[in-house]
Design a protein around this motif. Sequence first.
Motif, PDB file in Angstrom:
ATOM      1  N   MET A  50       0.827  -1.210   0.000  1.00 52.17           N
ATOM      2  CA  MET A  50       0.000   0.000   0.000  1.00 52.17           C
ATOM      3  C   MET A  50       0.861   1.259   0.000  1.00 52.17           C
ATOM      4  O   MET A  50       0.551   2.229  -0.695  1.00 52.17           O
ATOM      5  CB  MET A  50      -0.960  -0.011   1.188  1.00 52.17           C
ATOM      6  N   ASP A  51       1.938   1.256   0.754  1.00 54.73           N
ATOM      7  CA  ASP A  51       2.826   2.413   0.797  1.00 54.73           C
ATOM      8  C   ASP A  51       3.498   2.667  -0.547  1.00 54.73           C
ATOM      9  O   ASP A  51       3.894   3.791  -0.838  1.00 54.73           O
ATOM     10  CB  ASP A  51       3.905   2.224   1.864  1.00 54.73           C
TER      11      ASP A  51
ATOM     12  N   LEU B 252      -0.706   5.710  -7.658  1.00 60.29           N
ATOM     13  CA  LEU B 252      -1.964   6.181  -8.239  1.00 60.29           C
ATOM     14  C   LEU B 252      -3.128   6.014  -7.263  1.00 60.29           C
ATOM     15  O   LEU B 252      -3.927   6.918  -7.076  1.00 60.29           O
ATOM     16  CB  LEU B 252      -2.261   5.424  -9.541  1.00 60.29           C
ATOM     17  N   ALA B 253      -3.206   4.860  -6.659  1.00 59.28           N
ATOM     18  CA  ALA B 253      -4.328   4.538  -5.770  1.00 59.28           C
ATOM     19  C   ALA B 253      -4.267   5.361  -4.490  1.00 59.28           C
ATOM     20  O   ALA B 253      -3.211   5.523  -3.883  1.00 59.28           O
ATOM     21  CB  ALA B 253      -4.312   3.050  -5.425  1.00 59.28           C
ATOM     22  N   ALA B 254      -5.420   5.873  -4.081  1.00 61.90           N
ATOM     23  CA  ALA B 254      -5.528   6.630  -2.831  1.00 61.90           C
ATOM     24  C   ALA B 254      -5.733   5.649  -1.678  1.00 61.90           C
ATOM     25  O   ALA B 254      -6.501   4.698  -1.790  1.00 61.90           O
ATOM     26  CB  ALA B 254      -6.708   7.591  -2.907  1.00 61.90           C
ATOM     27  N   ILE B 255      -5.038   5.878  -0.580  1.00 62.76           N
ATOM     28  CA  ILE B 255      -5.202   5.055   0.616  1.00 62.76           C
ATOM     29  C   ILE B 255      -6.263   5.743   1.471  1.00 62.76           C
ATOM     30  O   ILE B 255      -6.010   6.765   2.104  1.00 62.76           O
ATOM     31  CB  ILE B 255      -3.880   4.930   1.400  1.00 62.76           C
ATOM     32  N   VAL B 256      -7.467   5.186   1.451  1.00 61.36           N
ATOM     33  CA  VAL B 256      -8.607   5.795   2.128  1.00 61.36           C
ATOM     34  C   VAL B 256      -9.415   4.733   2.861  1.00 61.36           C
ATOM     35  O   VAL B 256      -9.268   3.545   2.605  1.00 61.36           O
ATOM     36  CB  VAL B 256      -9.517   6.559   1.131  1.00 61.36           C
ATOM     37  N   THR B 257     -10.302   5.170   3.747  1.00 59.00           N
ATOM     38  CA  THR B 257     -11.114   4.218   4.513  1.00 59.00           C
ATOM     39  C   THR B 257     -12.468   3.951   3.875  1.00 59.00           C
ATOM     40  O   THR B 257     -13.322   3.329   4.487  1.00 59.00           O
ATOM     41  CB  THR B 257     -11.324   4.716   5.956  1.00 59.00           C
TER      42      THR B 257
ATOM     43  N   LEU C  66      -7.544   0.022   0.772  1.00 60.93           N
ATOM     44  CA  LEU C  66      -7.607   0.097   2.228  1.00 60.93           C
ATOM     45  C   LEU C  66      -7.243  -1.240   2.852  1.00 60.93           C
ATOM     46  O   LEU C  66      -7.267  -2.277   2.201  1.00 60.93           O
ATOM     47  CB  LEU C  66      -8.972   0.585   2.722  1.00 60.93           C
ATOM     48  N   HIS C  67      -6.910  -1.176   4.126  1.00 62.09           N
ATOM     49  CA  HIS C  67      -6.548  -2.360   4.912  1.00 62.09           C
ATOM     50  C   HIS C  67      -7.670  -2.574   5.930  1.00 62.09           C
ATOM     51  O   HIS C  67      -7.691  -1.920   6.982  1.00 62.09           O
ATOM     52  CB  HIS C  67      -5.201  -2.110   5.610  1.00 62.09           C
ATOM     53  N   PRO C  68      -8.623  -3.473   5.629  1.00 63.06           N
ATOM     54  CA  PRO C  68      -9.802  -3.649   6.485  1.00 63.06           C
ATOM     55  C   PRO C  68      -9.494  -3.957   7.951  1.00 63.06           C
ATOM     56  O   PRO C  68     -10.173  -3.444   8.847  1.00 63.06           O
ATOM     57  CB  PRO C  68     -10.561  -4.809   5.841  1.00 63.06           C
ATOM     58  N   ALA C  69      -8.487  -4.779   8.222  1.00 60.05           N
ATOM     59  CA  ALA C  69      -8.208  -5.182   9.609  1.00 60.05           C
ATOM     60  C   ALA C  69      -7.842  -3.998  10.499  1.00 60.05           C
ATOM     61  O   ALA C  69      -8.102  -4.029  11.706  1.00 60.05           O
ATOM     62  CB  ALA C  69      -7.102  -6.229   9.644  1.00 60.05           C
TER      63      ALA C  69
ATOM     64  N   CYS D 165     -11.136  -0.365  -8.074  1.00 56.67           N
ATOM     65  CA  CYS D 165     -10.696   0.315  -9.294  1.00 56.67           C
ATOM     66  C   CYS D 165     -11.599   1.492  -9.622  1.00 56.67           C
ATOM     67  O   CYS D 165     -12.822   1.385  -9.559  1.00 56.67           O
ATOM     68  CB  CYS D 165     -10.684  -0.650 -10.474  1.00 56.67           C
ATOM     69  N   GLY D 166     -10.974   2.589  -9.952  1.00 56.66           N
ATOM     70  CA  GLY D 166     -11.694   3.804 -10.303  1.00 56.66           C
ATOM     71  C   GLY D 166     -11.792   3.975 -11.814  1.00 56.66           C
ATOM     72  O   GLY D 166     -11.705   3.011 -12.569  1.00 56.66           O
ATOM     73  N   ILE D 167     -11.938   5.226 -12.223  1.00 55.42           N
ATOM     74  CA  ILE D 167     -12.145   5.510 -13.646  1.00 55.42           C
ATOM     75  C   ILE D 167     -10.861   5.871 -14.392  1.00 55.42           C
ATOM     76  O   ILE D 167     -10.911   6.227 -15.565  1.00 55.42           O
ATOM     77  CB  ILE D 167     -13.182   6.642 -13.824  1.00 55.42           C
ATOM     78  N   GLU D 168      -9.719   5.733 -13.736  1.00 59.34           N
ATOM     79  CA  GLU D 168      -8.462   5.967 -14.418  1.00 59.34           C
ATOM     80  C   GLU D 168      -8.272   4.919 -15.518  1.00 59.34           C
ATOM     81  O   GLU D 168      -8.944   3.889 -15.537  1.00 59.34           O
ATOM     82  CB  GLU D 168      -7.273   5.885 -13.443  1.00 59.34           C
ATOM     83  N   ALA D 169      -7.351   5.165 -16.401  1.00 52.17           N
ATOM     84  CA  ALA D 169      -7.063   4.204 -17.474  1.00 52.17           C
ATOM     85  C   ALA D 169      -6.618   2.876 -16.866  1.00 52.17           C
ATOM     86  O   ALA D 169      -5.799   2.850 -15.934  1.00 52.17           O
ATOM     87  CB  ALA D 169      -5.983   4.751 -18.397  1.00 52.17           C
ATOM     88  N   ALA D 170      -7.163   1.789 -17.380  1.00 56.65           N
ATOM     89  CA  ALA D 170      -6.839   0.452 -16.859  1.00 56.65           C
ATOM     90  C   ALA D 170      -5.339   0.199 -16.876  1.00 56.65           C
ATOM     91  O   ALA D 170      -4.787  -0.388 -15.934  1.00 56.65           O
ATOM     92  CB  ALA D 170      -7.571  -0.612 -17.673  1.00 56.65           C
ATOM     93  N   GLU D 171      -4.665   0.654 -17.922  1.00 59.53           N
ATOM     94  CA  GLU D 171      -3.221   0.449 -18.025  1.00 59.53           C
ATOM     95  C   GLU D 171      -2.477   1.136 -16.883  1.00 59.53           C
ATOM     96  O   GLU D 171      -1.481   0.618 -16.369  1.00 59.53           O
ATOM     97  CB  GLU D 171      -2.694   0.970 -19.370  1.00 59.53           C
TER      98      GLU D 171
END
Length: 72
Positions: A3-4, A8-13, A23-26, A52-58
Amino acid sequence: KFMDSLQLAAIVTHVADARTCCLHPASTTHRQLTDEQLKECGVSPDLVRFSCGIEAAEDIIADIEQALEKVD
């Protein structure tokens, strides 16, 4: 470490977003549960939830790949 390493991916709850999120559910959404309850729910300590969001799959794939390379 995975995760760190994401760029591109946002680390959010939450995962109700148009952007790619992780996110890390535990330690977030299920933190109030005991270890036994987490196990019963299928939430292991190393489980990561990736939405997955709306960013380009690649771009999403490239972000996951580079983060996984840093974990090895």
